[in-house]
Design a protein around this motif. Structure first.
Motif, PDB file in Angstrom:
ATOM      1  N   UNK A 105      40.618  53.602  52.755  1.00 20.52           N
ATOM      2  CA  UNK A 105      39.377  54.372  52.949  1.00 20.52           C
ATOM      3  C   UNK A 105      38.688  54.656  51.621  1.00 20.52           C
ATOM      4  N   UNK A 106      39.465  55.003  50.606  1.00 18.43           N
ATOM      5  CA  UNK A 106      38.895  55.252  49.278  1.00 18.43           C
ATOM      6  C   UNK A 106      38.318  53.974  48.690  1.00 18.43           C
ATOM      7  N   UNK A 107      38.973  52.835  48.973  1.00 19.57           N
ATOM      8  CA  UNK A 107      38.458  51.548  48.511  1.00 19.57           C
ATOM      9  C   UNK A 107      37.128  51.222  49.178  1.00 19.57           C
ATOM     10  N   UNK A 108      37.025  51.483  50.481  1.00 16.59           N
ATOM     11  CA  UNK A 108      35.806  51.187  51.229  1.00 16.59           C
ATOM     12  C   UNK A 108      34.624  52.027  50.764  1.00 16.59           C
ATOM     13  N   UNK A 109      34.904  53.208  50.247  1.00 16.97           N
ATOM     14  CA  UNK A 109      33.837  54.112  49.836  1.00 16.97           C
ATOM     15  C   UNK A 109      33.628  54.148  48.324  1.00 16.97           C
ATOM     16  N   UNK A 110      34.263  53.212  47.626  1.00 14.03           N
ATOM     17  CA  UNK A 110      34.077  53.101  46.180  1.00 14.03           C
ATOM     18  C   UNK A 110      32.838  52.252  45.919  1.00 14.03           C
ATOM     19  N   UNK A 139      35.264  41.078  39.585  1.00 23.08           N
ATOM     20  CA  UNK A 139      34.436  39.912  39.840  1.00 23.08           C
ATOM     21  C   UNK A 139      34.273  39.654  41.333  1.00 23.08           C
ATOM     22  N   UNK A 140      34.324  38.377  41.722  1.00 19.66           N
ATOM     23  CA  UNK A 140      34.169  38.013  43.129  1.00 19.66           C
ATOM     24  C   UNK A 140      35.238  38.674  43.990  1.00 19.66           C
ATOM     25  N   UNK A 141      36.426  38.825  43.428  1.00 20.54           N
ATOM     26  CA  UNK A 141      37.520  39.450  44.173  1.00 20.54           C
ATOM     27  C   UNK A 141      37.193  40.902  44.524  1.00 20.54           C
ATOM     28  N   UNK A 142      36.447  41.582  43.669  1.00 18.39           N
ATOM     29  CA  UNK A 142      36.042  42.949  43.949  1.00 18.39           C
ATOM     30  C   UNK A 142      35.157  43.028  45.181  1.00 18.39           C
ATOM     31  N   UNK A 143      34.271  42.038  45.338  1.00 18.57           N
ATOM     32  CA  UNK A 143      33.418  41.965  46.524  1.00 18.57           C
ATOM     33  C   UNK A 143      34.263  41.787  47.779  1.00 18.57           C
ATOM     34  N   UNK A 159      48.016  48.396  41.375  1.00 18.46           N
ATOM     35  CA  UNK A 159      48.152  49.211  40.173  1.00 18.46           C
ATOM     36  C   UNK A 159      46.795  49.440  39.512  1.00 18.46           C
ATOM     37  N   UNK A 160      45.977  48.374  39.447  1.00 19.81           N
ATOM     38  CA  UNK A 160      44.655  48.503  38.834  1.00 19.81           C
ATOM     39  C   UNK A 160      43.757  49.428  39.665  1.00 19.81           C
ATOM     40  N   UNK A 161      43.852  49.308  40.987  1.00 19.26           N
ATOM     41  CA  UNK A 161      43.058  50.167  41.859  1.00 19.26           C
ATOM     42  C   UNK A 161      43.502  51.624  41.732  1.00 19.26           C
ATOM     43  N   UNK A 162      44.802  51.843  41.630  1.00 13.99           N
ATOM     44  CA  UNK A 162      45.323  53.203  41.444  1.00 13.99           C
ATOM     45  C   UNK A 162      44.800  53.814  40.160  1.00 13.99           C
ATOM     46  N   UNK A 193      30.428  49.469  45.228  1.00 12.10           N
ATOM     47  CA  UNK A 193      30.663  48.029  45.219  1.00 12.10           C
ATOM     48  C   UNK A 193      30.448  47.425  43.837  1.00 12.10           C
ATOM     49  N   UNK A 194      29.395  47.851  43.141  1.00 15.45           N
ATOM     50  CA  UNK A 194      29.073  47.236  41.852  1.00 15.45           C
ATOM     51  C   UNK A 194      30.171  47.485  40.815  1.00 15.45           C
ATOM     52  N   UNK A 195      30.872  48.615  40.949  1.00 22.59           N
ATOM     53  CA  UNK A 195      31.962  48.904  40.010  1.00 22.59           C
ATOM     54  C   UNK A 195      33.191  48.037  40.318  1.00 22.59           C
ATOM     55  N   UNK A 196      33.437  47.774  41.594  1.00 25.04           N
ATOM     56  CA  UNK A 196      34.532  46.878  41.963  1.00 25.04           C
ATOM     57  C   UNK A 196      34.247  45.459  41.487  1.00 25.04           C
TER      58      UNK A 196
END
Length: 423
Positions: A218-223, A233-237, A207-210, A225-228
Motif C-alpha cells: 500500500x505504501x508502494x502504491x501511494x509513493x 528507472x523502468x523497474x520503478x514504473x 531493502x532499497x524500498x525499506x 511515481x516519479x521518485x520511484x
C-alpha cells in the motif's frame, strides 16, 4: 487513483500450482496419500547434507520440514519416507498436465511457468466451459481423478493478480481455489508486508524500498511515481503499477523468443582447492556450452566466465567477459578465453564452489572466415559437429575427454542425472 475501467487487460487468468509436486508424485507412485503421508524428496539420500527438494504437506505441517532444509534435519521417525527424486516421472507428468490444459484452452493460451505451475487464459472459452471458477474446479477435479495429485488455483484479471491470489489466498483456502478482482487490490494486496512476499520483489529491492520508507505494498502504491522511476528507472514504473495490481503482459508475449545466449552454471559437489582441478571443470563446461551453440548452428563473440567461492575462502566471487573479433563455437577457443580470465582474476589457493560460463553476441554459424595464422581452425569446427553427432546418437557419455574420468571431472556423474537430479 487508477481508473481500472480504462484497462484492456481485464481477462480471466488461472494460475494453477501442483501442491508439493515432487513429493506428491512420489507419494502416488508409492501408493500413498500425498496429503496425509510424511514424505521428503531429497537430492541424494546417501548424503546427510543433501537438500530437501520437496516435502509433503503433512511433513511440512507436523515437522516444519520445508524445501531447502537438509537431510540431517529430518527427524528419525519410521513414518517418514525419504526418497530420491524421480525426474523422468516428474517431467512426464508435467507434460501430461499441459496436454490436459490443452483440452480446455489452445496452446497459445497456456504458459508453463515452471514444471509444477502454469498460467491459462480462459477468457475465450467461458461460453464453452462456464465461469473461471467452474473451469478451475473442473481442471482441479480432473487432475485429481487422472493423476491422484492435489492442486490449487488462483484466478485474476491478469497474470500478476492470478499469481498473487494463488500464493496468498488459494493455497490456504478450503478447496484450493480463490479469485481476485481489481476491487480486491486495496483490501488484499496493499496489506502485504514484508515486501518480499510480493511476487517480483526480491530481498535487494525490498531493502532499497525499506530505506525509502516503504514497508508495505500500500505504501508502494501511494509513493510518488516519479521518485520511484528516478530511483529504479523502468523497474520503478513497473513496481508502482504492480502495487496497483496492473500487469499489461500477455501469455503469448512470454512464449520463447530467439536464443540470445547459451550458458551453464554449476555448484560443485565439493570444494575445489587445486587450480588444475578447477581447469578440468571449466573444460567440461566449455564443451557443454559449445555444443549447445553448435546444436543451434550459432557462434559467439562474447565469452563470460565467473567463479563463486566457498564460505571458507577469502576469495570474492567474480564475473568477467571478453569479446573476440572472430565468432566461435569451438570448445578449445572458448576454453582458452576462460583460462585467460581465470589467470587474471583467480588467486591461487582460493577455494572454488561454483563455476559459470556463458557465451553471447551470437551470429549464425553458416560461414567461416579463414585465418592465415590458424589454417586448421575450420577442421576443429567440423570435429565439434562430428563429436556432437556421436553424443546425440549414443548419449552424452559416449565420447568424453580423458579429464572427465579423473576425480575432478563432473560430466560422467551429471550424464546420469535429469535436471540435475537422479532420474
Amino acid at each position: 487513483m487508477i481508473d481500472y475501467s480504462q484497462l484492456t487487460t481485464n481477462r480471466s487468468i488461472l494460475c494453477i500450482d501442483m501442491k508439493s509436486f515432487y513429493a506428491s508424485c512420489s507419494a502416488v507412485k508409492m501408493g500413498l496419500d500425498p496429503m496425509t503421508c510424511y514424505l521428503a524428496v531429497v537430492g541424494d539420500i546417501t548424503r546427510q547434507g543433501s537438500v530437501v527438494l520437496a516435502a509433503s504437506p503433512a511433513l511440512k505441517q507436523k515437522y516444519n520440514i520445508k524445501t531447502g532444509a537438509r537431510l540431517f534435519e529430518i527427524p528419525n521417525d519410521p513414518r517418514i519416507h525419504i526418497v530420491n527424486p524421480s525426474m523422468n516421472l516428474y517431467i512426464k507428468i508435467s507434460t501430461e498436465l499441459t496436454k490436459l490444459f490443452n483440452r480446455y484452452v489452445p496452446f497459445s493460451d497456456i504458459l508453463t511457468y515452471s514444471i509444477d505451475e502454469s498460467f491459462l487464459d480462459v477468457t475465450g472459452v467461458k461460453r464453452l466451459w462456464g465461469s473461471p471458477e467452474t473451469i478451475a474446479f473442473k481442471i482441479q477435479q480432473e487432475i485429481k481423478s487422472l493423476f491422484g495429485l492435489p492442486s490449487t488455483v488462483g484466478i485474476g484479471p491478469n497474470m500478476l493478480l492470478a499469481k498473487l491470489c494463488l500464493d496468498l489466498e488459494a493455497k490456504k483456502a478450503r478447496g484450493g481455489i480463490a479469485s481476485w478482482t481489481y476491487e480486491d487490490v486495496k483490501t488484499k494486496l496493499w496489506n502485504i508486508s514484508p515486501l518480499s512476499e510480493m511476487w517480483g520483489i526480491g530481498s535487494r529491492v525490498e531493502k532499497k524500498l525499506n530505506e525509502m520508507g516503504i514497508h508495505s505494498v500500500g505504501e508502494l502504491a501511494n509513493y510518488p511515481l516519479h521518485l520511484l522511476e528516478k530511483k529504479f528507472g523502468v523497474m520503478g514504473n513497473q513496481l508502482y503499477y504492480h502495487a496497483w495490481g496492473i500487469d499489461l503482459s500477455k501469455i503469448d508475449s512470454h512464449l520463447p523468443q530467439q536464443q540470445v545466449s547459451f550458458g551453464k552454471s554449476q555448484i560443485l559437489l565439493r570444494d575445489y582447492k587445486k587450480e588444475d582441478e578447477i581447469k578440468v571443470v571449466i573444460l567440461e563446461m566449455c564443451e557443454e556450452v559449445a555444443k549447445r551453440a553448435r546444436d543451434a548452428k550459432k557462434a559467439a563473440r562474447t565469452i563470460s566466465f565467473g567463479l563463486g567461492f566457498s564460505k571458507y575462502s577469502l576469495g570474492k566471487d567474480f564475473q568477467r567477459s571478453k569479446t573476440m573479433e572472430q565468432p566461435t563455437n569451438i570448445t578449445m577457443d572458448i576454453y582458452k578465453v576462460c583460462l585467460d580470465l581465470l589467470k587474471a582474476n583467480y588467486n591461487r589457493g582460493d577455494i572454488v564452489r561454483q563455476v559459470s560460463i556463458s557465451i553471447s553476441n551470437l551470429v549464425d554459424d553458416n560461414e567461416w572466415q579463414l585465418d592465415l595464422f590458424h589454417q586448421d581452425s575450420w577442421k576443429k569446427r567440423e570435429i565439434g559437429y562430428v563429436v556432437d553427432e556421436i553424443r546425440n546418437k549414443y548419449g552424452p557419455a559416449a565420447l568424453l575427454r580423458a579429464v572427465s574420468y579423473t576425480s575432478a571431472g563432473t560430466t560422467l556423474h551429471r550424464s546420469k542425472l535429469v535436471g540435475g537430479h537422479k532420474s
